[in-house]
Enzyme design. Structure first.
Site, short mmCIF file in Angstrom:
data_model
loop_
_atom_site.label_atom_id
_atom_site.label_comp_id
_atom_site.label_asym_id
_atom_site.label_seq_id
_atom_site.Cartn_x
_atom_site.Cartn_y
_atom_site.Cartn_z
N ASP A 9 0.88 -1.16 0.00
CA ASP A 9 0.00 0.00 0.00
C ASP A 9 0.92 1.22 0.00
O ASP A 9 2.09 1.12 0.40
CB ASP A 9 -0.89 -0.03 1.24
CG ASP A 9 -1.88 1.11 1.26
OD1 ASP A 9 -2.48 1.41 0.21
OD2 ASP A 9 -2.06 1.71 2.33
N ASP A 11 0.08 5.00 1.00
CA ASP A 11 -0.08 5.90 2.14
C ASP A 11 -0.11 5.12 3.45
O ASP A 11 -0.94 4.23 3.63
CB ASP A 11 -1.36 6.73 1.99
CG ASP A 11 -1.37 7.54 0.70
OD1 ASP A 11 -0.29 7.91 0.22
OD2 ASP A 11 -2.47 7.80 0.18
#
Length: 181
Positions: A9, A11
């Site tokens: 991922d 952020d």
């Protein structure tokens, strides 16, 4: 021959998450150990793939072109520090649009696997939200969930989903290297 991947991922894993979204390169801030971890991962046989919900695009907070520039600069900085990213896949949709790419749906993982020739059964996912674990599980990928630095309004429910916890991407890198799952 298919090759395994480490799905990341963006952020909260690579860069500091913001409640008001990352809307420009100036707002993008690498997490303290992320570049070091990415340099270590670059020496492995794994594909390194970013899979990220980016609803700021769907909300009109930034354009796809601006998001592309942020990703280009992120990759350049990672490469300058000895790391690499083999692909970036993102969902621009807002919650409720019913797409198959917004995590917790597995669409980003499945698209990356098809385009890059990834062996999902031998792959790992590192995320900072429960929806990352859900998406990885739905794609048949082992999941590592990072402790979040921002408050999360959702509790992790009692679940049969299997995942391990890590402090940050560097800690997740150690878990992957040791096969500690």
């Amino acid at each position: 021959m298919k090759k395994p991947a480490i799905f990341l991922d963006r952020d909260g894993v690579i860069n500091r998450d913001r409640l008001d979204f990352i809307k420009s390169w100036e707002e993008f801030e690498f997490l303290p150990t992320a570049l070091q971890a990415l340099a270590i991962l670059a020496k492995t046989a794994y594909h390194i793939v970013v899979v990220s919900n980016q609803s700021g695009v769907g909300r009109g907070l930034l354009s796809k072109a601006t998001l592309g520039e942020i990703h280009e600069k992120m990759i350049e900085r990672i490469q300058t520090n000895g790391g690499r990213i083999d692909g970036v896949f993102y969902c621009p949709h807002v919650l409720g649009e019913g797409c198959s790419c917004r995590k917790p749906e597995p669409g980003l993982f499945l698209t990356a696997a098809q385009e890059l020739g990834i062996d999902l059964d031998a792959s790992w996912s590192v995320g900072d939200r429960y929806r990352d674990v859900q998406a990885a599980s739905r794609a048949g990928i082992r999941a590592i969930l990072l402790y979040r630095e921002l408050p999360d309004s959702t509790e992790i429910p009692e679940t049969d989903l299997k995942f391990v916890r890590a402090a940050d991407l560097l800690d997740a890198t150690r878990i992957i290297a040791e096969g500690d799952f």
